[in-house]
Structures are given as structure tokens and as C-alpha cells.
Design a protein around this motif. Structure first.
Motif, short mmCIF file in Angstrom:
data_model
loop_
_atom_site.label_atom_id
_atom_site.label_comp_id
_atom_site.label_asym_id
_atom_site.label_seq_id
_atom_site.Cartn_x
_atom_site.Cartn_y
_atom_site.Cartn_z
N ARG A 13 0.83 -1.20 0.00
CA ARG A 13 0.00 0.00 0.00
C ARG A 13 0.87 1.25 0.00
NH1 ARG A 13 -2.98 -0.36 5.05
NH2 ARG A 13 -3.22 1.86 4.69
N GLY A 14 1.94 1.25 0.78
CA GLY A 14 2.85 2.38 0.81
C GLY A 14 3.56 2.59 -0.52
N LEU A 15 3.99 1.50 -1.14
CA LEU A 15 4.64 1.58 -2.44
C LEU A 15 3.68 2.12 -3.50
CD1 LEU A 15 7.16 0.97 -4.16
CD2 LEU A 15 6.19 -1.30 -4.53
N GLY A 16 2.44 1.66 -3.47
CA GLY A 16 1.44 2.17 -4.40
C GLY A 16 1.20 3.65 -4.22
N ALA A 17 1.15 4.09 -2.97
CA ALA A 17 0.94 5.51 -2.69
C ALA A 17 2.13 6.34 -3.18
CB ALA A 17 0.72 5.73 -1.20
N ILE A 18 3.34 5.84 -2.99
CA ILE A 18 4.52 6.56 -3.46
C ILE A 18 4.49 6.68 -4.99
CG2 ILE A 18 7.03 6.39 -3.73
CD1 ILE A 18 7.08 5.26 -0.86
N ILE A 19 4.11 5.61 -5.65
CA ILE A 19 4.03 5.64 -7.12
C ILE A 19 3.00 6.68 -7.57
CG2 ILE A 19 3.30 4.31 -9.15
CD1 ILE A 19 4.62 1.87 -7.78
N LEU A 20 1.84 6.71 -6.91
CA LEU A 20 0.82 7.70 -7.27
C LEU A 20 1.30 9.12 -7.02
CD1 LEU A 20 -2.49 6.01 -6.05
CD2 LEU A 20 -1.61 6.21 -8.38
N LEU A 21 2.02 9.34 -5.92
CA LEU A 21 2.54 10.68 -5.63
C LEU A 21 3.57 11.11 -6.67
CD1 LEU A 21 2.91 10.52 -1.75
CD2 LEU A 21 1.32 11.94 -3.05
N LEU A 44 -5.84 7.69 0.02
CA LEU A 44 -6.63 6.51 0.37
C LEU A 44 -5.74 5.30 0.65
CD1 LEU A 44 -9.63 6.82 -2.11
CD2 LEU A 44 -9.64 7.19 0.35
N LEU A 45 -4.70 5.13 -0.14
CA LEU A 45 -3.79 4.01 0.10
C LEU A 45 -3.02 4.18 1.40
CD1 LEU A 45 -2.31 3.21 -3.42
CD2 LEU A 45 -3.77 1.77 -2.02
N LEU A 46 -2.65 5.41 1.72
CA LEU A 46 -1.92 5.66 2.96
C LEU A 46 -2.82 5.59 4.18
CD1 LEU A 46 0.44 8.59 1.94
CD2 LEU A 46 1.08 6.23 2.39
N PRO A 50 0.97 10.52 5.53
CA PRO A 50 2.09 9.57 5.63
C PRO A 50 2.39 9.17 7.08
CG PRO A 50 2.64 11.29 4.08
CD PRO A 50 1.34 11.69 4.73
N GLY A 51 2.14 10.06 8.02
CA GLY A 51 2.34 9.73 9.43
C GLY A 51 1.37 8.65 9.89
N CYS A 52 0.15 8.70 9.38
CA CYS A 52 -0.84 7.67 9.71
C CYS A 52 -0.41 6.32 9.16
CB CYS A 52 -2.21 8.03 9.14
SG CYS A 52 -2.90 9.55 9.79
N TRP A 53 0.15 6.31 7.96
CA TRP A 53 0.62 5.07 7.37
C TRP A 53 1.79 4.51 8.18
CZ3 TRP A 53 5.34 3.59 5.39
CH2 TRP A 53 5.35 2.37 4.72
#
Length: 73
Positions: A13-21, A44-46, A50-53
Motif C-alpha cells: 500500500r505504501g509503495l502504491g501511494a509513493i508511485i501515485l505521488l 486513500l492508500l496511505l 504519511p504519518g498515519c501510514w
């Protein structure tokens, strides 16, 4: 907050969020209309910020450690 028990799923999920960012910032000048959906997808993925993730990751690691420790009898 949604804490997944699987550290691998949390990492994906974190990797997907980084890719989207990265896509949002890289394509922002050419495709301005695409920035908002990409940022919303990353949030949504995070699961929030990012602190919540990161907090969720620590909770998943702690849950994994607590489940590995069995009764000592």
C-alpha cells in the motif's frame, strides 16, 4: 485507522501511494486534471497522511511480534 496484520500488504500500500505521488508530481504540468485523482488515491492508500501510514506500519510490526510470542508454559 486500519491496521493490516500483514506487513507485506502494508508495504505494498505504501509503495502504491509513493508511485501515485510521483506520478502526480511528474505529470502535473502536462496533465493538470490528473493530479487530484492521483493525490486522492495516494491518500486513500496511505489511510490518511504519511504519518498515519507509518503509525499503522509500526502497529502491524508490533502485532506481528506479539503474535509470534507464544505462551511460555
Amino acid at each position: 485507522m486500519h491496521c493490516t496484520q500483514s506487513i507485506a500488504v502494508h508495504g505494498l500500500r505504501g509503495l502504491g501511494a509513493i508511485i501515485l505521488l510521483v506520478l502526480a508530481f511528474a505529470c502535473g504540468s502536462a496533465y493538470g486534471w490528473l493530479v487530484l485523482p492521483l493525490l486522492i488515491g495516494a491518500v486513500l492508500l496511505l489511510g490518511g497522511c504519511p504519518g498515519c501510514w507509518l503509525t499503522g506500519l509500526f502497529e502491524a510490526i508490533r502485532a506481528r511480534r506479539n503474535s509470534d510470542v507464544g505462551p511460555m508454559s
